[in-house]
Design a protein around this motif. Sequence first.
Motif, mmCIF file in Angstrom:
data_model
loop_
_atom_site.group_PDB
_atom_site.id
_atom_site.type_symbol
_atom_site.label_atom_id
_atom_site.label_comp_id
_atom_site.label_asym_id
_atom_site.label_seq_id
_atom_site.Cartn_x
_atom_site.Cartn_y
_atom_site.Cartn_z
ATOM 1 N N PRO A 127 15.870 12.861 -8.976
ATOM 2 C CA PRO A 127 17.077 13.402 -9.712
ATOM 3 C C PRO A 127 17.304 13.208 -11.005
ATOM 4 N N GLY A 128 17.802 14.044 -11.567
ATOM 5 C CA GLY A 128 17.819 14.147 -13.347
ATOM 6 C C GLY A 128 16.902 14.995 -14.108
ATOM 7 N N ARG A 129 15.930 15.242 -13.248
ATOM 8 C CA ARG A 129 14.826 16.109 -13.900
ATOM 9 C C ARG A 129 14.976 17.576 -13.790
ATOM 10 N N GLY A 130 14.972 18.243 -14.888
ATOM 11 C CA GLY A 130 15.270 19.650 -14.965
ATOM 12 C C GLY A 130 14.160 20.549 -14.937
ATOM 13 N N VAL A 131 14.071 21.809 -15.083
ATOM 14 C CA VAL A 131 13.242 22.494 -15.242
ATOM 15 C C VAL A 131 12.318 22.477 -16.543
ATOM 16 N N LEU B 29 1.003 -1.406 0.033
ATOM 17 C CA LEU B 29 -0.030 -0.044 0.000
ATOM 18 C C LEU B 29 0.870 1.265 0.000
ATOM 19 N N LEU B 30 1.924 1.089 0.968
ATOM 20 C CA LEU B 30 2.745 2.573 0.832
ATOM 21 C C LEU B 30 3.595 2.648 -0.334
ATOM 22 N N GLN B 31 3.846 1.632 -0.997
ATOM 23 C CA GLN B 31 4.671 1.513 -2.201
ATOM 24 C C GLN B 31 3.851 2.290 -3.466
ATOM 25 N N LYS B 32 2.489 1.700 -3.295
ATOM 26 C CA LYS B 32 1.773 1.908 -4.633
ATOM 27 C C LYS B 32 1.275 3.362 -4.320
ATOM 28 N N ALA B 33 0.763 3.611 -2.912
ATOM 29 C CA ALA B 33 0.457 5.311 -2.919
ATOM 30 C C ALA B 33 1.402 6.323 -3.067
ATOM 31 N N ARG B 34 2.771 5.796 -2.995
ATOM 32 C CA ARG B 34 3.949 6.821 -3.188
ATOM 33 C C ARG B 34 3.816 7.026 -4.729
ATOM 34 N N CYS B 35 3.667 5.800 -5.515
ATOM 35 C CA CYS B 35 3.860 5.922 -6.833
ATOM 36 C C CYS B 35 2.632 6.720 -7.413
ATOM 37 N N GLU B 36 1.475 6.455 -6.682
ATOM 38 C CA GLU B 36 0.453 7.098 -7.471
ATOM 39 C C GLU B 36 0.178 8.609 -6.944
ATOM 40 N N LEU B 37 0.906 9.131 -5.884
ATOM 41 C CA LEU B 37 1.211 10.514 -5.458
ATOM 42 C C LEU B 37 2.009 11.089 -6.322
ATOM 43 N N ILE B 38 3.325 10.476 -6.631
ATOM 44 C CA ILE B 38 4.373 11.120 -7.604
ATOM 45 C C ILE B 38 3.864 11.330 -9.033
ATOM 46 N N ALA B 39 2.804 10.357 -9.513
ATOM 47 C CA ALA B 39 2.438 10.537 -10.563
ATOM 48 C C ALA B 39 1.144 11.621 -10.793
ATOM 49 N N ARG B 40 0.620 11.675 -9.789
ATOM 50 C CA ARG B 40 -0.387 12.824 -9.554
ATOM 51 C C ARG B 40 0.037 14.196 -9.413
ATOM 52 N N GLU B 41 1.313 14.322 -8.808
ATOM 53 C CA GLU B 41 1.674 15.544 -8.599
ATOM 54 C C GLU B 41 3.104 15.541 -9.411
ATOM 55 N N ARG B 42 3.025 15.247 -10.763
ATOM 56 C CA ARG B 42 4.457 14.937 -11.383
ATOM 57 C C ARG B 42 4.825 16.428 -11.711
ATOM 58 N N SER B 43 3.989 17.436 -12.053
ATOM 59 C CA SER B 43 4.403 18.654 -12.272
ATOM 60 C C SER B 43 4.680 19.657 -10.974
ATOM 61 N N SER B 44 4.513 19.048 -9.748
ATOM 62 C CA SER B 44 4.848 19.896 -8.688
ATOM 63 C C SER B 44 6.468 20.006 -8.382
ATOM 64 N N ARG B 45 6.907 21.090 -7.658
ATOM 65 C CA ARG B 45 8.208 21.341 -7.731
ATOM 66 C C ARG B 45 8.748 20.156 -6.591
ATOM 67 N N TRP B 46 8.141 19.616 -5.454
ATOM 68 C CA TRP B 46 8.678 18.649 -4.628
ATOM 69 C C TRP B 46 9.086 17.480 -5.360
#
Length: 216
Positions: free
Chosen positions: A207-211, A184-201
């Motif tokens: 690493p490796g993602r630029g502006v 659950l924690l692993q899947k939620a982490r991936c889901e949250l990152i995918a949903r907030e992929r354009s956020s600064r955090w």
Amino acid sequence: MYWGLVVAPPDYQQGDSYRIMFIHVPSAWLSLLSYVLMASFSAAALIWRVKVAEVLARSIAPLGASFTFIALVSGSLWGKPMWGTWWVWDARLTSELILLFLYLGFIALASAFDDPRRAARAAGLLAIVGVVNVPIIHFSVEWWNTLHQGPTVSKLGSPSIALSMLLPLLTMVVALHLYLLAALLQKARCELIARERSSRWVNDLLPGRGVGDELA
């Protein structure tokens, strides 16, 4: 699993057929727990508009559906030598099948809208309404005369199961609870990152993602 499938002694009535219990029982318990958690996360998202609760509800749905499916399949495999049939429209079996449909309905609704907040509200309402099925599943063997056996581990008083079988069963229960938490924690982490992929955090986290990647 080795303790239950190999070390534990055969049952005096069912022989080695009962060993599927070490998969079936923990899966059935987790199918109910996962739904209660999903409904609780959905309620928190609807009442307090907590975005993480939406993510947790959506993340636990396929896990709960998987445990429900395993419980139904393993129950059928166990029922064939014990009852002489793969399936009967028993109160416990039918209500567990309805639980699987509720999971699938939640997953479908959560994916039916482009707006994730709107999808979470629609799926959350279904989860909250469907939670009434959980006590029906749990108490079905006590409320109705069914083929499914009554409680042996969770009944009041001492469990009617030998300690040599109870210990590996409880070990499997603990192990699958820990698996559910980790998945659950692993899947939620991936889901949250995918949903907030354009956020600064997220940009700072990966690493490796630029502006330019963030703007894209």
